[in-house]
Design an enzyme around this catalytic site. Sequence first.
Site, short mmCIF file in Angstrom:
data_model
loop_
_atom_site.label_atom_id
_atom_site.label_comp_id
_atom_site.label_asym_id
_atom_site.label_seq_id
_atom_site.Cartn_x
_atom_site.Cartn_y
_atom_site.Cartn_z
CG ASN A 9 39.70 -25.96 25.47
OD1 ASN A 9 39.09 -25.27 26.26
ND2 ASN A 9 39.85 -27.41 25.62
CD1 TRP A 10 41.51 -19.54 25.40
CD2 TRP A 10 40.20 -17.93 26.12
NE1 TRP A 10 41.68 -18.54 24.60
CE2 TRP A 10 41.09 -17.40 25.05
CE3 TRP A 10 39.25 -16.89 26.79
CZ2 TRP A 10 40.92 -16.03 24.40
CZ3 TRP A 10 39.29 -15.85 26.46
CH2 TRP A 10 39.67 -15.33 24.98
CE LYS A 11 42.50 -27.63 28.38
NZ LYS A 11 42.96 -29.10 28.55
CG HIS A 95 38.12 -31.57 26.13
ND1 HIS A 95 38.87 -32.01 27.19
CD2 HIS A 95 39.04 -30.85 25.35
CE1 HIS A 95 40.21 -31.66 27.32
NE2 HIS A 95 40.30 -30.69 26.17
CD GLU A 97 40.77 -31.02 30.40
OE1 GLU A 97 40.12 -30.00 30.47
OE2 GLU A 97 42.05 -31.08 30.06
CD GLU A 167 42.08 -32.09 22.41
OE1 GLU A 167 42.87 -31.11 22.35
OE2 GLU A 167 41.20 -32.45 23.22
N GLY A 173 47.82 -31.46 28.39
CA GLY A 173 48.29 -30.66 29.70
C GLY A 173 49.46 -31.50 30.14
CB SER A 212 51.64 -31.16 25.21
OG SER A 212 51.06 -31.06 26.39
N GLY A 234 47.04 -25.23 26.89
CA GLY A 234 47.84 -24.31 27.51
C GLY A 234 48.40 -23.08 26.63
P1 PGA Z 1 46.84 -28.67 26.16
O1 PGA Z 1 45.25 -28.92 25.95
O2 PGA Z 1 47.37 -27.96 24.75
O3 PGA Z 1 47.08 -27.93 27.28
O4 PGA Z 1 47.46 -30.10 26.04
C1 PGA Z 1 44.57 -29.33 24.90
C2 PGA Z 1 43.11 -29.60 25.13
O5 PGA Z 1 42.91 -30.12 26.11
O6 PGA Z 1 42.39 -29.36 24.13
#
Ligand code: PGA
Length: 251
Positions: A9-11, A95, A97, A167, A173, A212, A234
Site C-alpha cells: 500500500n504505497w499511500k 482503510h 486512514e 490492521e 505506521g 508495521s 512503509g
Molecule cells: P504500515 O502501513 O506498514 O506502514 O504500518 C500498513 C497500512 O496502513 O496498510
Amino acid sequence: MRKPLIAGNWKMHGSKSQIQSLIDGIKHGAPHYPHAEILVLPTFVHLDYVHNLLSHTSIQLGAQNLYLGTQGAFTGEVSGCMLTEIGCQYVLVGHSERRTLFHEDLNLVAEKFKAAVTSGLKPILCIGETKDERERGDTERVISDQLQSVIQLAGIEAFREAVIAYEPVWAIGTGLTATPEQAQAVHAFIRQLISQNHIDIANTMRILYGGSMKPDNAASLLAMPDIDGGLIGGASLSAESFLKICAEVPK
Ligand code: PGA
C-alpha cells in the site's frame, strides 16, 4: 489452499522516477517467490503508468479507494469500472486512514465494498481496532461491527473473491506490531465470524495482517495458521524490504 498475498500500500507516495526503480526492483525479485501473489497499490494518478510497467509480469495491480456507481457528478472521485478498465484487479476498502481522516462510516465502507464487487474488483476490506478499544477489551466487538455491516449490506456471497486485512490501528505506521499470537487470535475470530455465514468462503478467504509488518517480524506473523499474507505500508516503498517480506512467505 490459500495462496498468500503480499500487498504494498504505497499511500500518497511516489514520483514517476521513484516508482520506476521500485517496480524494476520488484519485477527482478518477484519470480523467486512464485508461492506468493504480489500486489502493488499506487495512487490513482500512477495506476496507468504502473500498469504499463507491469505488463508481462504476474504482479497484480490495485487502487487504494473508489467511489460508488459508474459515473456521475462526484468531483474528485473515481469509480470501480474506471479502475477495472485501467487494469486493476483489487481495491482497498475501509482503510483506517479513510475511516478516520476522511470520515468514512460503516455504511459508506459497506457501500464501497459492494460497488467494488459489482465492478469486478476484488475488495480488500480493512478492519481493526484502536489502542483505546483494545485496552477497553472491545477488539472483538469493533471487528464484528466492521464486518457485520458489510455482510448485511453486500451479502456473504460478495466475499467469495474478497480479502480481509486485519490492521490494528495502533500498529499502522507506528513501528508497533501485534504479536503473532495477538494477530492470530483476531484472524481466527474473523474466520469464525465468516464461517457462521458460509463455511467454504471462510476456508478459502485470505486474511492479511497489516500494521508495521517489516522484514524482521514478517516470518513469525506469516507462520500463523490464519495469517495469509500482509498489507504493507512503509516497508513496501523499498523493493529490498518488500521482497524480503515476500521471502518470508512459508512455502
Ligand atoms: P504500515 O502501513 O506498514 O506502514 O504500518 C500498513 C497500512 O496502513 O496498510
